[in-house]
Scaffold this active site. Structure first.
Site, PDB file in Angstrom:
ATOM      1  N   LYS A 117      16.468  13.108  66.973  1.00  0.00           N
ATOM      2  CA  LYS A 117      16.281  14.219  66.026  1.00  0.00           C
ATOM      3  C   LYS A 117      14.962  14.096  65.266  1.00  0.00           C
ATOM      4  O   LYS A 117      14.312  15.087  64.989  1.00  0.00           O
ATOM      5  CB  LYS A 117      17.430  14.252  65.009  1.00  0.00           C
ATOM      6  CG  LYS A 117      18.777  14.576  65.603  1.00  0.00           C
ATOM      7  CD  LYS A 117      19.862  14.546  64.563  1.00  0.00           C
ATOM      8  CE  LYS A 117      20.174  13.184  64.005  1.00  0.00           C
ATOM      9  NZ  LYS A 117      20.749  12.221  64.946  1.00  0.00           N
TER      10      LYS A 117
ATOM     11  N   GLN B 187      22.932  11.070  61.955  1.00  0.00           N
ATOM     12  CA  GLN B 187      24.065  10.797  62.845  1.00  0.00           C
ATOM     13  C   GLN B 187      24.266  11.987  63.804  1.00  0.00           C
ATOM     14  O   GLN B 187      23.297  12.575  64.231  1.00  0.00           O
ATOM     15  CB  GLN B 187      25.343  10.476  62.056  1.00  0.00           C
ATOM     16  CG  GLN B 187      25.287   9.119  61.364  1.00  0.00           C
ATOM     17  CD  GLN B 187      24.586   9.149  60.032  1.00  0.00           C
ATOM     18  OE1 GLN B 187      24.825  10.025  59.226  1.00  0.00           O
ATOM     19  NE2 GLN B 187      23.708   8.211  59.777  1.00  0.00           N
TER      20      GLN B 187
ATOM     21  N   HIS C 141      15.418   7.189  61.767  1.00  0.00           N
ATOM     22  CA  HIS C 141      14.629   8.100  62.583  1.00  0.00           C
ATOM     23  C   HIS C 141      13.312   7.428  62.957  1.00  0.00           C
ATOM     24  O   HIS C 141      12.604   6.927  62.097  1.00  0.00           O
ATOM     25  CB  HIS C 141      14.352   9.399  61.813  1.00  0.00           C
ATOM     26  CG  HIS C 141      15.572  10.249  61.685  1.00  0.00           C
ATOM     27  ND1 HIS C 141      15.658  11.331  60.856  1.00  0.00           N
ATOM     28  CD2 HIS C 141      16.762  10.171  62.299  1.00  0.00           C
ATOM     29  CE1 HIS C 141      16.860  11.879  60.965  1.00  0.00           C
ATOM     30  NE2 HIS C 141      17.543  11.185  61.832  1.00  0.00           N
TER      31      HIS C 141
HETATM   32  P1  IMP Z   1      28.573   4.000  59.070  1.00  0.00           P
HETATM   33  O1  IMP Z   1      27.921   5.346  59.038  1.00  0.00           O
HETATM   34  O2  IMP Z   1      27.618   2.876  58.805  1.00  0.00           O
HETATM   35  O3  IMP Z   1      29.793   3.947  58.189  1.00  0.00           O
HETATM   36  O4  IMP Z   1      29.111   3.760  60.561  1.00  0.00           O
HETATM   37  C1  IMP Z   1      30.169   4.543  61.111  1.00  0.00           C
HETATM   38  C2  IMP Z   1      29.927   4.835  62.572  1.00  0.00           C
HETATM   39  O5  IMP Z   1      28.801   5.686  62.688  1.00  0.00           O
HETATM   40  C3  IMP Z   1      29.619   3.603  63.425  1.00  0.00           C
HETATM   41  O6  IMP Z   1      30.138   3.811  64.718  1.00  0.00           O
HETATM   42  C4  IMP Z   1      28.113   3.597  63.482  1.00  0.00           C
HETATM   43  O7  IMP Z   1      27.621   2.927  64.630  1.00  0.00           O
HETATM   44  C5  IMP Z   1      27.842   5.090  63.547  1.00  0.00           C
HETATM   45  N1  IMP Z   1      26.514   5.445  63.032  1.00  0.00           N
HETATM   46  C6  IMP Z   1      26.118   5.496  61.756  1.00  0.00           C
HETATM   47  N2  IMP Z   1      24.834   5.870  61.666  1.00  0.00           N
HETATM   48  C7  IMP Z   1      24.416   6.078  62.911  1.00  0.00           C
HETATM   49  C8  IMP Z   1      23.166   6.521  63.476  1.00  0.00           C
HETATM   50  O8  IMP Z   1      22.184   6.810  62.790  1.00  0.00           O
HETATM   51  N3  IMP Z   1      23.135   6.606  64.821  1.00  0.00           N
HETATM   52  C9  IMP Z   1      24.209   6.334  65.606  1.00  0.00           C
HETATM   53  N4  IMP Z   1      25.377   5.931  65.130  1.00  0.00           N
HETATM   54  C10 IMP Z   1      25.482   5.796  63.789  1.00  0.00           C
END
Ligand code: IMP
Length: 465
Positions: free
Chosen positions: A61, A268, A86
């Site tokens: 993105k 995300q 990013h």
């Molecule tokens: P959290 O956002 O750190 O709580 O993680 C929750 C889930 O979202 C996990 O599976 C992370 O690997 C995924 N995740 C969080 N941020 C990213 C990102 O920027 N890219 C890909 N996966 C993400």
């Protein structure tokens, strides 16, 4: 910006094509793909565009935002926090940005909305780095006073919870995101605007530290935090961040009223959405396009276009079901070619073939009007390319719609269709099989692919039109 169109000449931005409602007929089929000339003429001015991740995050993105930011007046990040990463490559220089909207690299005013969580130490280090690399931040970066702060105990609790969950862990980035949003929901969070009043800040910190220390010591057997130390560091953060605090709802409203172009940048991806993603293997915010309106306090009817960003294949970090995950040596090959290692955590990403069922879901829940298909170059050199067209459910039936029930999703199997591959670098026009790959996606989703990523650099994007 330099870009290459299908006809080898640089296509004029904006690159967003509206999807007409007429579907099914031959006329509809022709027009949804690239828009009629009349429709395209009306697209010269697209005030509010959301860029949304259409998969499990890491779709590229940042690069698409960077590209569209050149034509924007304001870039707005609407959810998440330092869990995002990013990566933007400009003239060989790499920028890895976690908190500030990536539009800042294009020199655009950039706002962080109320729906974000902000780790003040991370934000300050990004501000310092951008300034040291010649990007002014004063008057360019705006942070909503309503955004919540990620506090040191959120980071400690995120890690402690994951450790306790063991093999049932979510695989979070351990940046404190879940605990910060949880405190927001239970109304004991600390907001950016609390930094502006030392008395209120102290009161809230004392209350929070007293409660969190009980959890840390009694539940997780961790060291408690010293309230005076936390107050001192946060008063220092307040001094540095104070000038950036703004009413970002008003900022966006005014920009839109003045006819300026506002780009909303999601972090995300759709399948990590707290409400609509693959719960519990999700993040704690709303990456879907509607999240932009909520975060910036504007009506949903102010959003004009939604650009979905999807890799030409799929990756996922962390745990959770992943139907099109590649089996065998091709997995390692895609990971190496795509350099699929997390920007924030360095973790290896799981790789899958393109999943049209999940993408169709993303088109639906976001209202995606056009797609950017990134990293198509990574697929060069494969003799054949499987695409997941449907899921086979446990009862033996097949579906091209994303299963609403978690058990169906957890136990479904991918049904692949195989397309011929291509070789060589993607420079100039796309080779026939690569074009066919893109058209296959457009036909299946009935959404035009308007941008194709063909390499890491800022200029390695093909505008289709
Ligand atoms: P959290 O956002 O750190 O709580 O993680 C929750 C889930 O979202 C996990 O599976 C992370 O690997 C995924 N995740 C969080 N941020 C990213 C990102 O920027 N890219 C890909 N996966 C993400």
């Amino acid at each position: 910006m330099s870009c290459r169109s299908r006809s080898s000449r640089c296509a004029a931005l904006p690159l967003v094509v509206r999807v007409p409602t007429l579907r099914g007929s031959e006329e509809g089929r022709r027009s949804w793909r690239h828009g009629s000339p009349a429709e395209r003429a009306t697209l010269q001015h697209v005030p509010a565009t959301v860029i949304v991740g259409a998969q499990w995050g890491d779709e590229g993105k940042g690069k698409i935002v960077d590209l569209l930011a050149q034509e924007s007046d304001l870039v707005c990040r609407y959810q998440g926090g330092p869990n995002a990463g990013h990566t933007i490559v400009v003239d060989g220089d790499t920028y890895k940005i976690r908190q500030i909207p990536s539009g800042i690299v294009a020199g655009k005013p950039s706002a962080i909305g109320a729906g974000c969580v902000v780790d003040p130490a991370v934000l300050i280090s990004e501000l310092d780095e951008l300034e040291s690399r010649g990007h002014p931040t004063a008057g360019f970066v705006f942070v909503s006073g309503n955004a919540h702060l990620v506090m040191p105990w959120h980071v400690a609790l995120d890690g402690a919870r994951e450790r306790r969950l063991g093999r049932l862990q979510i695989g979070t980035t351990r940046r404190g995101i879940g605990p910060a949003y949880a405190d927001k929901a239970t109304r004991i969070g600390i907001r950016v605007q609390d930094l502006l009043d030392p008395k209120i800040l102290r009161q809230k910190l004392e209350l929070a530290v007293a409660e969190k220390n009980v959890w840390l010591e009694r539940v997780y057997e961790l060291e408690p935090f010293d309230v005076e130390g936390i107050v001192r560091t946060h008063l220092a953060f307040a001094e540095r961040l104070g000038p950036y605090v703004a009413d970002t709802s008003l900022l966006v409203d005014r920009a839109l009223r003045e006819g300026k172009r506002v780009l909303f940048e999601g972090a995300q991806g759709t399948l990590l959405d707290l409400d609509h993603g693959t719960y519990p293997f999700v993040t704690s915010s709303s990456p879907i396009a509607a999240g932009a309106a909520v975060s910036f306090g504007i009506g949903p009817n102010r959003i004009d276009e939604v650009v979905g960003v999807a890799k030409a294949y799929v990756t996922r970090v962390g745990e959770g079901p992943f139907p099109s995950e590649i089996e065998g040596p091709a997995h390692e090959r895609v990971r190496e070619l795509g350099q699929e290692f997390g920007t924030v955590t360095g973790r290896e990403r799981r790789c899958g073939w393109l999943d049209l069922v999940a993408l169709r879901f993303a088109v639906r829940v976001n209202g995606i009007t056009s797609l950017a298909l990134t990293k198509l170059d990574v697929l060069s050199g494969f003799a054949e390319l499987p695409i997941c067209a449907r899921y086979r459910l446990p009862d033996g039936s097949e579906t091209d719609e994303f299963p609403a029930h978690q058990s169906d999703f957890h136990h479904c199997r991918p049904v692949f269709e195989t397309l011929p591959g291509w070789t060589g670098e993607l420079v100039g026009d796309l080779p026939g099989p690569a074009r066919a790959y893109v058209s296959f996606v457009e036909d299946a989703l009935r959404v035009p692919v308007t941008l194709v990523g063909t390499g890491a650099g800022r200029e390695a994007v093909l505008a289709l039109g």
